[in-house]
Design a protein around this motif. Structure first.
Motif, PDB file in Angstrom:
ATOM      1  N   ASN A 177      19.713   5.114 -12.437  1.00  0.00           N
ATOM      2  CA  ASN A 177      18.272   5.594 -12.774  1.00  0.00           C
ATOM      3  C   ASN A 177      17.460   4.740 -11.700  1.00  0.00           C
ATOM      4  OD1 ASN A 177      18.776   6.939 -14.828  1.00  0.00           O
ATOM      5  ND2 ASN A 177      19.017   5.487 -16.446  1.00  0.00           N
ATOM      6  N   TYR A 178      16.080   5.228 -11.579  1.00  0.00           N
ATOM      7  CA  TYR A 178      15.274   4.650 -10.690  1.00  0.00           C
ATOM      8  C   TYR A 178      13.904   4.329 -11.380  1.00  0.00           C
ATOM      9  CZ  TYR A 178      18.586   5.613  -7.115  1.00  0.00           C
ATOM     10  OH  TYR A 178      19.613   6.018  -6.207  1.00  0.00           O
ATOM     11  N   VAL A 179      13.249   3.423 -10.821  1.00  0.00           N
ATOM     12  CA  VAL A 179      11.756   3.154 -11.614  1.00  0.00           C
ATOM     13  C   VAL A 179      10.917   2.816 -10.439  1.00  0.00           C
ATOM     14  CG1 VAL A 179      10.948   1.404 -13.342  1.00  0.00           C
ATOM     15  CG2 VAL A 179      13.358   1.790 -13.702  1.00  0.00           C
ATOM     16  N   ILE A 180       9.856   3.550 -10.804  1.00  0.00           N
ATOM     17  CA  ILE A 180       8.574   3.286 -10.071  1.00  0.00           C
ATOM     18  C   ILE A 180       7.577   2.310 -10.631  1.00  0.00           C
ATOM     19  CG2 ILE A 180       6.827   4.495  -8.567  1.00  0.00           C
ATOM     20  CD1 ILE A 180       8.512   6.964  -8.286  1.00  0.00           C
ATOM     21  N   LEU A 181       7.074   1.219 -10.028  1.00  0.00           N
ATOM     22  CA  LEU A 181       6.351   0.272 -10.597  1.00  0.00           C
ATOM     23  C   LEU A 181       4.974   0.490  -9.824  1.00  0.00           C
ATOM     24  CD1 LEU A 181       8.603  -2.665 -11.059  1.00  0.00           C
ATOM     25  CD2 LEU A 181       8.082  -0.971 -12.761  1.00  0.00           C
ATOM     26  N   ASN A 182       3.911   0.963 -10.303  1.00  0.00           N
ATOM     27  CA  ASN A 182       2.679   1.168  -9.522  1.00  0.00           C
ATOM     28  C   ASN A 182       1.594   0.287 -10.087  1.00  0.00           C
ATOM     29  OD1 ASN A 182       1.645   2.891  -7.207  1.00  0.00           O
ATOM     30  ND2 ASN A 182       0.421   3.189  -9.083  1.00  0.00           N
TER      31      ASN A 182
ATOM     32  N   GLN B  35     -10.364  -7.861   3.127  1.00  0.00           N
ATOM     33  CA  GLN B  35     -11.102  -6.853   2.209  1.00  0.00           C
ATOM     34  C   GLN B  35     -10.812  -5.307   2.449  1.00  0.00           C
ATOM     35  OE1 GLN B  35     -12.944  -8.196  -0.050  1.00  0.00           O
ATOM     36  NE2 GLN B  35     -12.140 -10.114   0.299  1.00  0.00           N
ATOM     37  N   MET B  36      -9.760  -5.111   1.851  1.00  0.00           N
ATOM     38  CA  MET B  36      -9.403  -3.348   2.148  1.00  0.00           C
ATOM     39  C   MET B  36      -8.904  -3.170   0.624  1.00  0.00           C
ATOM     40  SD  MET B  36      -5.808  -4.331   3.974  1.00  0.00           S
ATOM     41  CE  MET B  36      -4.643  -3.135   3.486  1.00  0.00           C
ATOM     42  N   ILE B  37      -8.841  -1.895   0.649  1.00  0.00           N
ATOM     43  CA  ILE B  37      -8.321  -1.230  -0.592  1.00  0.00           C
ATOM     44  C   ILE B  37      -6.966  -1.113  -0.348  1.00  0.00           C
ATOM     45  CG2 ILE B  37      -8.090   0.839  -2.178  1.00  0.00           C
ATOM     46  CD1 ILE B  37     -11.050  -0.577  -2.306  1.00  0.00           C
ATOM     47  N   SER B  38      -5.970  -1.607  -1.506  1.00  0.00           N
ATOM     48  CA  SER B  38      -4.416  -1.601  -1.542  1.00  0.00           C
ATOM     49  C   SER B  38      -4.017  -0.855  -2.916  1.00  0.00           C
ATOM     50  CB  SER B  38      -3.927  -3.058  -1.150  1.00  0.00           C
ATOM     51  OG  SER B  38      -4.240  -3.932  -2.321  1.00  0.00           O
ATOM     52  N   TYR B  39      -2.664  -0.426  -2.729  1.00  0.00           N
ATOM     53  CA  TYR B  39      -2.262   0.395  -3.653  1.00  0.00           C
ATOM     54  C   TYR B  39      -0.722  -0.362  -3.823  1.00  0.00           C
ATOM     55  CZ  TYR B  39      -6.271   3.405  -2.888  1.00  0.00           C
ATOM     56  OH  TYR B  39      -7.458   3.994  -2.852  1.00  0.00           O
ATOM     57  N   PRO B  40      -0.449  -1.262  -4.159  1.00  0.00           N
ATOM     58  CA  PRO B  40       0.855  -2.011  -4.297  1.00  0.00           C
ATOM     59  C   PRO B  40       1.747  -1.027  -5.068  1.00  0.00           C
ATOM     60  CG  PRO B  40      -0.777  -3.662  -4.756  1.00  0.00           C
ATOM     61  CD  PRO B  40      -1.520  -2.382  -4.997  1.00  0.00           C
ATOM     62  N   TYR B  41       3.129  -1.088  -4.969  1.00  0.00           N
ATOM     63  CA  TYR B  41       4.064  -0.307  -5.774  1.00  0.00           C
ATOM     64  C   TYR B  41       5.471  -0.901  -5.131  1.00  0.00           C
ATOM     65  CZ  TYR B  41       5.814   2.619  -1.771  1.00  0.00           C
ATOM     66  OH  TYR B  41       6.239   3.030  -0.798  1.00  0.00           O
ATOM     67  N   THR B  42       6.497  -0.826  -6.210  1.00  0.00           N
ATOM     68  CA  THR B  42       7.703  -1.181  -6.020  1.00  0.00           C
ATOM     69  C   THR B  42       8.700  -0.023  -6.451  1.00  0.00           C
ATOM     70  OG1 THR B  42       7.252  -3.589  -6.207  1.00  0.00           O
ATOM     71  CG2 THR B  42       9.357  -2.890  -6.330  1.00  0.00           C
ATOM     72  N   VAL B  43       9.812   0.241  -6.016  1.00  0.00           N
ATOM     73  CA  VAL B  43      10.819   1.313  -6.297  1.00  0.00           C
ATOM     74  C   VAL B  43      11.912   0.365  -6.372  1.00  0.00           C
ATOM     75  CG1 VAL B  43      12.159   3.310  -6.034  1.00  0.00           C
ATOM     76  CG2 VAL B  43       9.939   3.109  -5.031  1.00  0.00           C
ATOM     77  N   VAL B  44      12.702   0.477  -7.789  1.00  0.00           N
ATOM     78  CA  VAL B  44      13.908  -0.441  -8.104  1.00  0.00           C
ATOM     79  C   VAL B  44      14.855   0.809  -8.401  1.00  0.00           C
ATOM     80  CG1 VAL B  44      14.710  -2.026  -9.801  1.00  0.00           C
ATOM     81  CG2 VAL B  44      12.348  -2.029  -9.073  1.00  0.00           C
TER      82      VAL B  44
ATOM     83  N   SER C 113       0.732  -1.240   0.051  1.00  0.00           N
ATOM     84  CA  SER C 113       0.024   0.054   0.023  1.00  0.00           C
ATOM     85  C   SER C 113       0.924   1.201   0.013  1.00  0.00           C
ATOM     86  CB  SER C 113      -0.952  -0.060   1.067  1.00  0.00           C
ATOM     87  OG  SER C 113      -1.906   0.923   0.908  1.00  0.00           O
ATOM     88  N   GLY C 114       0.145   2.280  -0.425  1.00  0.00           N
ATOM     89  CA  GLY C 114       1.020   3.528  -0.529  1.00  0.00           C
ATOM     90  C   GLY C 114       1.304   4.122  -1.873  1.00  0.00           C
ATOM     91  N   GLY C 115       1.073   3.248  -3.020  1.00  0.00           N
ATOM     92  CA  GLY C 115       1.135   3.781  -4.282  1.00  0.00           C
ATOM     93  C   GLY C 115      -0.153   4.582  -4.855  1.00  0.00           C
ATOM     94  N   GLY C 116      -0.055   4.777  -6.192  1.00  0.00           N
ATOM     95  CA  GLY C 116      -1.051   5.581  -6.721  1.00  0.00           C
ATOM     96  C   GLY C 116      -2.451   4.889  -6.982  1.00  0.00           C
ATOM     97  N   ASN C 117      -3.433   5.782  -7.517  1.00  0.00           N
ATOM     98  CA  ASN C 117      -4.730   4.996  -7.694  1.00  0.00           C
ATOM     99  C   ASN C 117      -4.695   4.414  -9.042  1.00  0.00           C
ATOM    100  OD1 ASN C 117      -5.514   6.367  -5.431  1.00  0.00           O
ATOM    101  ND2 ASN C 117      -6.729   8.214  -6.508  1.00  0.00           N
ATOM    102  N   ILE C 118      -3.774   4.663 -10.124  1.00  0.00           N
ATOM    103  CA  ILE C 118      -3.655   4.334 -11.465  1.00  0.00           C
ATOM    104  C   ILE C 118      -2.527   3.498 -11.489  1.00  0.00           C
ATOM    105  CG2 ILE C 118      -5.448   5.865 -12.187  1.00  0.00           C
ATOM    106  CD1 ILE C 118      -2.747   7.196 -13.403  1.00  0.00           C
TER     107      ILE C 118
END
Length: 140
Positions: free
Chosen positions: A75-80, A120-129, A36-41
């Motif tokens: 370089n850095y990559v955000i995967l949302n 049952q909860m809204i989640s916002y998966p993300y990864t920073v590489v 959780s903590g990523g963006g909506n899209i």
């Protein structure tokens, strides 16, 4: 209680593969993988400019994992993954390949299996590489 334990087990298993290597030196490093903590899209963002990368240092999860010298050399990559209706989702790196001209990152999206109990909860998966190169990055 089973839902919480299941979610924690899934999170721990996902977190274990935090670093992969190509040859003797690591080509990339997963700095954080969060449920959780990523963006909506759903989006993938490649950060190459020092002013963009510096903004990542404001994140408490990343501040200790980034050095000032890294900003100019990597370089850095955000995967949302976007908004998900339950827990158990994650996004990460399946593989990273280096060619003469670029770095190719293959993204892997993970969903909970149908028989897994999830919260049952809204989640916002993300990864920073962090990619240990300044070559152009292509995301698949």
């Amino acid at each position: 209680m089973k839902k919480i334990v299941s979610a924690l087990v899934v999170f721990v298993l996902i977190s274990c593969g935090a670093k992969k290597t190509a040859g003797s030196a690591a080509l990339y490093e997963v700095l954080t993988e969060q449920s959780s903590g990523g963006g909506n899209i759903k989006f993938f963002e490649i950060l190459t400019e020092p002013n963009e990368i510096k903004m990542l240092q404001n994140d408490p999860l990343l501040a200790d994992k980034m050095k000032d010298a890294d900003i100019n050399n990597y370089n850095y990559v955000i995967l949302n993954m976007g908004e998900k209706n339950t827990s158990g989702y994650s996004i990460g790196v399946e593989k990273v390949e280096e060619t003469d001209k670029n770095i190719i990152i293959t993204v892997k999206e993970n969903s909970p299996s149908p028989d897994t109990m999830v919260m049952q909860m809204i989640s916002y998966p993300y990864t920073v590489v962090k990619v240990h190169s300044k070559k152009e990055i292509i995301i698949k």
